[in-house]
Design a protein around this motif. Sequence first.
Motif, PDB file in Angstrom:
ATOM      1  N   VAL A 147       0.829  -1.202   0.000  1.00  0.00           N
ATOM      2  CA  VAL A 147       0.000   0.000   0.000  1.00  0.00           C
ATOM      3  C   VAL A 147       0.873   1.266   0.000  1.00  0.00           C
ATOM      4  CG1 VAL A 147      -1.688   1.336   1.341  1.00  0.00           C
ATOM      5  CG2 VAL A 147      -2.002  -1.136   1.041  1.00  0.00           C
ATOM      6  N   VAL A 148       1.903   1.265   0.838  1.00  0.00           N
ATOM      7  CA  VAL A 148       2.772   2.452   0.961  1.00  0.00           C
ATOM      8  C   VAL A 148       3.524   2.737  -0.345  1.00  0.00           C
ATOM      9  CG1 VAL A 148       4.892   3.281   2.089  1.00  0.00           C
ATOM     10  CG2 VAL A 148       3.012   2.372   3.479  1.00  0.00           C
ATOM     11  N   SER A 203      -2.516   9.958  -3.336  1.00  0.00           N
ATOM     12  CA  SER A 203      -2.119  11.307  -2.913  1.00  0.00           C
ATOM     13  C   SER A 203      -2.230  12.281  -4.083  1.00  0.00           C
ATOM     14  CB  SER A 203      -0.661  11.322  -2.428  1.00  0.00           C
ATOM     15  OG  SER A 203      -0.545  10.592  -1.229  1.00  0.00           O
ATOM     16  N   HIS A 211       5.619  19.398   1.043  1.00  0.00           N
ATOM     17  CA  HIS A 211       6.075  19.253  -0.344  1.00  0.00           C
ATOM     18  C   HIS A 211       4.906  19.471  -1.311  1.00  0.00           C
ATOM     19  CE1 HIS A 211       7.213  17.342  -4.110  1.00  0.00           C
ATOM     20  NE2 HIS A 211       6.146  16.583  -3.969  1.00  0.00           N
ATOM     21  N   SER A 225       0.736   6.851   2.196  1.00  0.00           N
ATOM     22  CA  SER A 225       2.076   7.040   1.616  1.00  0.00           C
ATOM     23  C   SER A 225       3.143   6.919   2.697  1.00  0.00           C
ATOM     24  CB  SER A 225       2.208   8.435   0.989  1.00  0.00           C
ATOM     25  OG  SER A 225       1.381   8.547  -0.134  1.00  0.00           O
ATOM     26  N   VAL A 226       2.722   7.039   3.936  1.00  0.00           N
ATOM     27  CA  VAL A 226       3.645   7.124   5.071  1.00  0.00           C
ATOM     28  C   VAL A 226       3.600   5.853   5.923  1.00  0.00           C
ATOM     29  CG1 VAL A 226       4.009   8.371   7.242  1.00  0.00           C
ATOM     30  CG2 VAL A 226       3.633   9.642   5.112  1.00  0.00           C
ATOM     31  N   LYS A 257       7.301  12.374   8.579  1.00  0.00           N
ATOM     32  CA  LYS A 257       7.167  12.066   7.145  1.00  0.00           C
ATOM     33  C   LYS A 257       5.900  12.696   6.557  1.00  0.00           C
ATOM     34  CE  LYS A 257       9.532   7.567   7.022  1.00  0.00           C
ATOM     35  NZ  LYS A 257       9.276   6.101   6.919  1.00  0.00           N
ATOM     36  N   HIS A 310      10.545  13.368  -3.774  1.00  0.00           N
ATOM     37  CA  HIS A 310      10.597  13.965  -2.430  1.00  0.00           C
ATOM     38  C   HIS A 310      10.789  12.873  -1.388  1.00  0.00           C
ATOM     39  CE1 HIS A 310       9.213  15.669   1.356  1.00  0.00           C
ATOM     40  NE2 HIS A 310       8.347  14.680   1.401  1.00  0.00           N
ATOM     41  N   ARG A 311       9.999  11.792  -1.532  1.00  0.00           N
ATOM     42  CA  ARG A 311      10.023  10.732  -0.526  1.00  0.00           C
ATOM     43  C   ARG A 311      11.365   9.996  -0.539  1.00  0.00           C
ATOM     44  NH1 ARG A 311       5.519   5.999  -0.084  1.00  0.00           N
ATOM     45  NH2 ARG A 311       6.887   5.096  -1.645  1.00  0.00           N
ATOM     46  N   ALA A 318       7.192  13.970  -8.639  1.00  0.00           N
ATOM     47  CA  ALA A 318       7.689  14.919  -7.629  1.00  0.00           C
ATOM     48  C   ALA A 318       7.507  14.333  -6.227  1.00  0.00           C
ATOM     49  CB  ALA A 318       6.958  16.257  -7.748  1.00  0.00           C
ATOM     50  N   LEU A 319       6.364  13.729  -5.970  1.00  0.00           N
ATOM     51  CA  LEU A 319       6.101  13.156  -4.640  1.00  0.00           C
ATOM     52  C   LEU A 319       7.076  12.022  -4.328  1.00  0.00           C
ATOM     53  CD1 LEU A 319       2.749  12.584  -2.948  1.00  0.00           C
ATOM     54  CD2 LEU A 319       4.224  10.597  -3.187  1.00  0.00           C
ATOM     55  N   GLY A 346      -0.939   4.426  -1.764  1.00  0.00           N
ATOM     56  CA  GLY A 346      -0.763   5.685  -1.037  1.00  0.00           C
ATOM     57  C   GLY A 346      -0.304   6.809  -1.961  1.00  0.00           C
ATOM     58  N   PRO A 347       0.855   6.622  -2.634  1.00  0.00           N
ATOM     59  CA  PRO A 347       1.295   7.665  -3.579  1.00  0.00           C
ATOM     60  C   PRO A 347       0.272   7.945  -4.688  1.00  0.00           C
ATOM     61  CG  PRO A 347       3.092   6.139  -3.093  1.00  0.00           C
ATOM     62  CD  PRO A 347       1.870   5.578  -2.429  1.00  0.00           C
ATOM     63  N   LEU A 390       5.724  15.412   3.603  1.00  0.00           N
ATOM     64  CA  LEU A 390       4.998  15.098   2.365  1.00  0.00           C
ATOM     65  C   LEU A 390       3.949  16.173   2.057  1.00  0.00           C
ATOM     66  CD1 LEU A 390       3.881  11.697   1.090  1.00  0.00           C
ATOM     67  CD2 LEU A 390       2.116  13.417   1.327  1.00  0.00           C
ATOM     68  N   ARG A 431       6.089   8.842  11.696  1.00  0.00           N
ATOM     69  CA  ARG A 431       4.916   9.093  10.843  1.00  0.00           C
ATOM     70  C   ARG A 431       4.640  10.598  10.717  1.00  0.00           C
ATOM     71  NH1 ARG A 431      -0.599   8.213  13.663  1.00  0.00           N
ATOM     72  NH2 ARG A 431       0.366   9.969  14.720  1.00  0.00           N
TER      73      ARG A 431
END
Lengths: 306, 306
Positions: free
Chosen positions: A217-218, A226, A303, B226-227, A296, B303-304, B299-300, A222-223, A300, A293
């Motif tokens: 998922v991460v 987002s 950003h 994402s985190v 980060k 960044h990560r 970009a995300l 998730g991305p 995020l 968490r």
Amino acid sequence: MRNAQQIATVAVVGLGTIGTGWVAQFAAAGLTVRAFDPDAEQRAALEATVCDMLVRNGQPEAAEHLRLSLHDTLEAAVEGADFVQENVPERQAIKADVLGRLDRALPGNVIIATSTSGLMLSDFQDALTAPARLVVGHPFHPVQLMPLVEVVPGRRTAVETVTIAEAFYTRIGKVAVRLEKEAPGHLVNRLQAALWREAVACVEDGIASVAQVDAAVVNCLGPRWSVVGPHMAFHLGGGKGGLRHFIDQLGPGIQTRWEGFRTPDLAAMTEALVCGVEDEAAGRDIDTLQQERDRKLAALLAHRAG
Amino acid sequence: MRNAQQIATVAVVGLGTIGTGWVAQFAAAGLTVRAFDPDAEQRAALEATVCDMLVRNGQPEAAEHLRLSLHDTLEAAVEGADFVQENVPERQAIKADVLGRLDRALPGNVIIATSTSGLMLSDFQDALTAPARLVVGHPFHPVQLMPLVEVVPGRRTAVETVTIAEAFYTRIGKVAVRLEKEAPGHLVNRLQAALWREAVACVEDGIASVAQVDAAVVNCLGPRWSVVGPHMAFHLGGGKGGLRHFIDQLGPGIQTRWEGFRTPDLAAMTEALVCGVEDEAAGRDIDTLQQERDRKLAALLAHRAG
């Protein structure tokens, strides 16, 4: 009612994790905050906790110019407030009592927003003198970082209340999403529970471990989410034909998959899930993981905003 | 079998969106790529498309030193390859034919990874001479940006194959998540479908519009996941007591919610969903929206990673 621009003083009732996050958010927006919690220790700890949050969020000037007063009673706290945010424990009887006291203490034109995540607003409205000014303003943990607030009307909420609450939250930097009507868990916690249901089923079926689910998922959903929501993701996944082409091609398979989903027994899975998440934590304690968490997530979101 | 470090030449079979993304990913890692698609136009367009992707991803040196050859037949493309990535259309008969030809053309110790998202690996293995070297390596759109690859064994896949594929994908910069066993849709597309099922149900019930669902996810669940993954999020939501405390407190309510979820009729909802996503797009065409998504996603992730 005061319009969203006229709200200068906010009362925050209930100073647990959610209430404290709201105080930091309102303070960061330069509002005057009047706070109440029946627990004197919570009251005593508030100012230092909020200043610490603001400094960690890169808002030291808000900490320096904090206009925060603490009050011994709910009635004293809401005196002169232009907007009230209620965050008492999620128990029907406690919420009903507090909302009733707020209703009696406040002129009928002051909005009372409740942070409730699980209770239904309409169940409280009949007991109030001015039910039209009651609305859900449901934030997400950590409140001072996570952009979303769900704004949800009950059956007797005035449209004006919803409009002002939405505009007010937007003004102080949240992303307010206005739902059309109430539902248990509102929207996001329903979506989250739906994904988790299938995650637990996959763990139970031995398809993946807890840590594998989380890593997948991460590093993908998730991305993706987002950047674009689930419908827009499929719209763009459909090529030139968009969502219609996507559904034409893949809809029957998705419908079959939907019908095959099953509900796992969470109680029976508890030990396996707890062991799995402890494996994933690899010795890091809750405090360390929470700080990681928050750090980060703040980075995020900063950003993304920049 | 060659270990993951020894893989220097990769054959990519099938040059649609997924195959083209793989070529860019392999080229960015400095590998020699041998490519085949039955469509001569796809072949002709490949080099320019890949160079463009690499430049847009900030890897102009990989574009400059591209070691890419195009071949007229599948058999010619895989000659001397250390690893094969297959990306032909998701139809049982086409996949079976191509996997059979790859199996006959390649020594038994060369791994064949298929990008299949929806078919079951075991259904192809019985027809092969060397089924132990067949594995799923399922990427996500856009392949050259999204970190995740699901590595999934079929019933007859050798453990060594899975281990080498996982190490190879990791070496070239992907996040490989190894699933324990196969399931229709693997893991992530099941989780994604589960959330979407409830999203469509909420739209059908008039709780929220398509755009409201998407905004809520983009401003809460996307950044959260994402985190931290869904289990870790609840572990940290449980305070000092972690996931066990979270389930003790909220488990019964979640179980009830799970049991109340229902399956909407996707075909009947198609018009409403298409209209909703068009409202959300607000006149922006698919190309514009895709470019916007890719730019934000790149970009995300940068960044990560940074």
